[in-house]
Write a protein that holds these residues in place. Structure first.
Motif, PDB file in Angstrom:
ATOM      1  N   UNK A 252       0.837  -1.189   0.000  1.00  0.00           N
ATOM      2  CA  UNK A 252       0.000   0.000   0.000  1.00  0.00           C
ATOM      3  C   UNK A 252       0.870   1.236   0.000  1.00  0.00           C
ATOM      4  N   UNK A 253       0.401   2.271  -0.714  1.00  0.00           N
ATOM      5  CA  UNK A 253       1.173   3.493  -0.778  1.00  0.00           C
ATOM      6  C   UNK A 253       1.211   4.238   0.547  1.00  0.00           C
ATOM      7  N   UNK A 254       0.245   3.962   1.436  1.00  0.00           N
ATOM      8  CA  UNK A 254       0.234   4.661   2.710  1.00  0.00           C
ATOM      9  C   UNK A 254       1.270   4.101   3.676  1.00  0.00           C
ATOM     10  N   UNK A 255       1.884   2.984   3.338  1.00  0.00           N
ATOM     11  CA  UNK A 255       2.950   2.437   4.171  1.00  0.00           C
ATOM     12  C   UNK A 255       4.250   3.138   3.823  1.00  0.00           C
ATOM     13  N   UNK A 256       5.057   3.365   4.820  1.00  0.00           N
ATOM     14  CA  UNK A 256       6.347   3.979   4.548  1.00  0.00           C
ATOM     15  C   UNK A 256       7.434   2.914   4.514  1.00  0.00           C
ATOM     16  N   UNK A 257       8.646   3.331   4.197  1.00  0.00           N
ATOM     17  CA  UNK A 257       9.755   2.397   4.048  1.00  0.00           C
ATOM     18  C   UNK A 257       9.980   1.610   5.339  1.00  0.00           C
ATOM     19  N   UNK A 258       9.926   2.298   6.470  1.00  0.00           N
ATOM     20  CA  UNK A 258      10.133   1.629   7.754  1.00  0.00           C
ATOM     21  C   UNK A 258       9.134   0.529   8.005  1.00  0.00           C
ATOM     22  N   UNK A 259       7.882   0.783   7.679  1.00  0.00           N
ATOM     23  CA  UNK A 259       6.842  -0.235   7.864  1.00  0.00           C
ATOM     24  C   UNK A 259       7.063  -1.411   6.934  1.00  0.00           C
ATOM     25  N   UNK A 260       7.476  -1.133   5.715  1.00  0.00           N
ATOM     26  CA  UNK A 260       7.732  -2.214   4.753  1.00  0.00           C
ATOM     27  C   UNK A 260       8.856  -3.104   5.274  1.00  0.00           C
ATOM     28  N   UNK A 261       9.940  -2.485   5.728  1.00  0.00           N
ATOM     29  CA  UNK A 261      11.074  -3.262   6.236  1.00  0.00           C
ATOM     30  C   UNK A 261      10.648  -4.080   7.458  1.00  0.00           C
ATOM     31  N   UNK A 262       9.964  -3.431   8.382  1.00  0.00           N
ATOM     32  CA  UNK A 262       9.533  -4.104   9.609  1.00  0.00           C
ATOM     33  C   UNK A 262       8.617  -5.293   9.298  1.00  0.00           C
TER      34      UNK A 262
ATOM     35  N   UNK B  76      18.804  -9.404  10.083  1.00  0.00           N
ATOM     36  CA  UNK B  76      18.733  -8.620   8.852  1.00  0.00           C
ATOM     37  C   UNK B  76      19.978  -7.764   8.678  1.00  0.00           C
ATOM     38  N   UNK B  77      20.455  -7.196   9.771  1.00  0.00           N
ATOM     39  CA  UNK B  77      21.660  -6.361   9.714  1.00  0.00           C
ATOM     40  C   UNK B  77      22.852  -7.158   9.185  1.00  0.00           C
ATOM     41  N   UNK B  78      23.004  -8.389   9.664  1.00  0.00           N
ATOM     42  CA  UNK B  78      24.103  -9.236   9.197  1.00  0.00           C
ATOM     43  C   UNK B  78      23.965  -9.547   7.713  1.00  0.00           C
ATOM     44  N   UNK B  79      22.746  -9.786   7.259  1.00  0.00           N
ATOM     45  CA  UNK B  79      22.520 -10.136   5.856  1.00  0.00           C
ATOM     46  C   UNK B  79      22.848  -8.978   4.912  1.00  0.00           C
ATOM     47  N   UNK B  80      22.579  -7.742   5.344  1.00  0.00           N
ATOM     48  CA  UNK B  80      22.818  -6.590   4.463  1.00  0.00           C
ATOM     49  C   UNK B  80      24.077  -5.820   4.853  1.00  0.00           C
ATOM     50  N   UNK B  81      24.838  -6.370   5.812  1.00  0.00           N
ATOM     51  CA  UNK B  81      26.139  -5.818   6.215  1.00  0.00           C
ATOM     52  C   UNK B  81      26.032  -4.395   6.767  1.00  0.00           C
ATOM     53  N   UNK B  82      25.105  -4.210   7.696  1.00  0.00           N
ATOM     54  CA  UNK B  82      24.971  -2.950   8.417  1.00  0.00           C
ATOM     55  C   UNK B  82      24.832  -3.276   9.903  1.00  0.00           C
ATOM     56  N   UNK B  83      24.714  -2.255  10.726  1.00  0.00           N
ATOM     57  CA  UNK B  83      24.519  -2.483  12.154  1.00  0.00           C
ATOM     58  C   UNK B  83      23.045  -2.700  12.467  1.00  0.00           C
TER      59      UNK B  83
ATOM     60  N   UNK C 249      19.052  -2.518  -2.969  1.00  0.00           N
ATOM     61  CA  UNK C 249      18.918  -3.746  -3.764  1.00  0.00           C
ATOM     62  C   UNK C 249      19.175  -4.984  -2.908  1.00  0.00           C
ATOM     63  N   UNK C 250      20.196  -4.924  -2.054  1.00  0.00           N
ATOM     64  CA  UNK C 250      20.520  -6.050  -1.174  1.00  0.00           C
ATOM     65  C   UNK C 250      19.395  -6.259  -0.165  1.00  0.00           C
ATOM     66  N   UNK C 251      18.856  -5.162   0.338  1.00  0.00           N
ATOM     67  CA  UNK C 251      17.763  -5.236   1.305  1.00  0.00           C
ATOM     68  C   UNK C 251      16.527  -5.875   0.684  1.00  0.00           C
ATOM     69  N   UNK C 252      16.169  -5.422  -0.513  1.00  0.00           N
ATOM     70  CA  UNK C 252      14.997  -5.978  -1.199  1.00  0.00           C
ATOM     71  C   UNK C 252      15.181  -7.468  -1.470  1.00  0.00           C
ATOM     72  N   UNK C 253      16.376  -7.848  -1.881  1.00  0.00           N
ATOM     73  CA  UNK C 253      16.651  -9.263  -2.164  1.00  0.00           C
ATOM     74  C   UNK C 253      16.517 -10.112  -0.905  1.00  0.00           C
ATOM     75  N   UNK C 254      17.065  -9.636   0.203  1.00  0.00           N
ATOM     76  CA  UNK C 254      17.022 -10.403   1.453  1.00  0.00           C
ATOM     77  C   UNK C 254      15.634 -10.439   2.078  1.00  0.00           C
ATOM     78  N   UNK C 255      14.802  -9.448   1.759  1.00  0.00           N
ATOM     79  CA  UNK C 255      13.441  -9.437   2.293  1.00  0.00           C
ATOM     80  C   UNK C 255      12.438 -10.057   1.318  1.00  0.00           C
ATOM     81  N   UNK C 256      12.927 -10.453   0.152  1.00  0.00           N
ATOM     82  CA  UNK C 256      12.056 -11.092  -0.831  1.00  0.00           C
ATOM     83  C   UNK C 256      10.973 -10.165  -1.351  1.00  0.00           C
ATOM     84  N   UNK C 257      11.323  -8.930  -1.585  1.00  0.00           N
ATOM     85  CA  UNK C 257      10.358  -7.959  -2.078  1.00  0.00           C
ATOM     86  C   UNK C 257      10.924  -7.207  -3.270  1.00  0.00           C
ATOM     87  N   UNK C 258      10.082  -6.433  -3.895  1.00  0.00           N
ATOM     88  CA  UNK C 258      10.463  -5.662  -5.065  1.00  0.00           C
ATOM     89  C   UNK C 258      11.201  -4.402  -4.634  1.00  0.00           C
TER      90      UNK C 258
END
Length: 121
Positions: free
Chosen positions: A2-12, A25-32, A52-61
């Motif tokens: 949904x467009x009303x969701x923000x990036x944080x909600x999508x990631x969560x 998730x941090x380990x998978x995308x090499x961040x803290x 791109x790495x985040x989308x791949x690891x979360x299985x999303x577009x």
């Protein structure tokens, strides 16, 4: 998404769907873990190099992140530099910049003198 969701909600939401912790998730995308937490709380948005790495690891577009993070970066609910420095409790002032430059020059001169002394002796 949904467009009303923000990036944080999508990631969560995606992270929870995959039963991942923020640390996982941090380990998978090499961040803290703190970076993931900041994304989910919409304090920051992922860098372009991580999306791109985040989308791949979360299985999303990737579009779920790009279109929403671009909105954020264009001024929607983003804190100014002044607000960020005030929140962190540390302000960079001219004195700090001058001292940093002084120490850098002093270090360079010290290394240069050490090399000259090594060559002379």
């Amino acid at each position: 998404m949904n467009d009303d969701k923000n990036v944080g909600q999508v990631i969560h939401n995606k992270r929870k769907e995959l039963s991942l912790t923020q640390e996982d998730l941090a380990e998978k995308v090499h961040v803290t873990r703190q970076a993931v937490s900041n994304w989910e709380r919409n304090k920051t948005v992922p860098d372009d190099s991580i999306i791109a790495v985040l989308a791949e690891n979360l299985g999303t577009n990737i579009d779920n992140f790009v279109s929403k993070s671009n909105k954020k970066q264009s001024g929607e609910n983003i804190m100014s530099d002044k607000e960020n420095t005030e929140q962190s409790g540390y302000k960079v002032n001219k004195y700090d910049t001058a001292m940093g430059l002084f120490y850098a020059v002093a270090l360079f001169i010290g290394i240069l003198l050490a090399l000259i002394l090594m060559v002379v002796t």
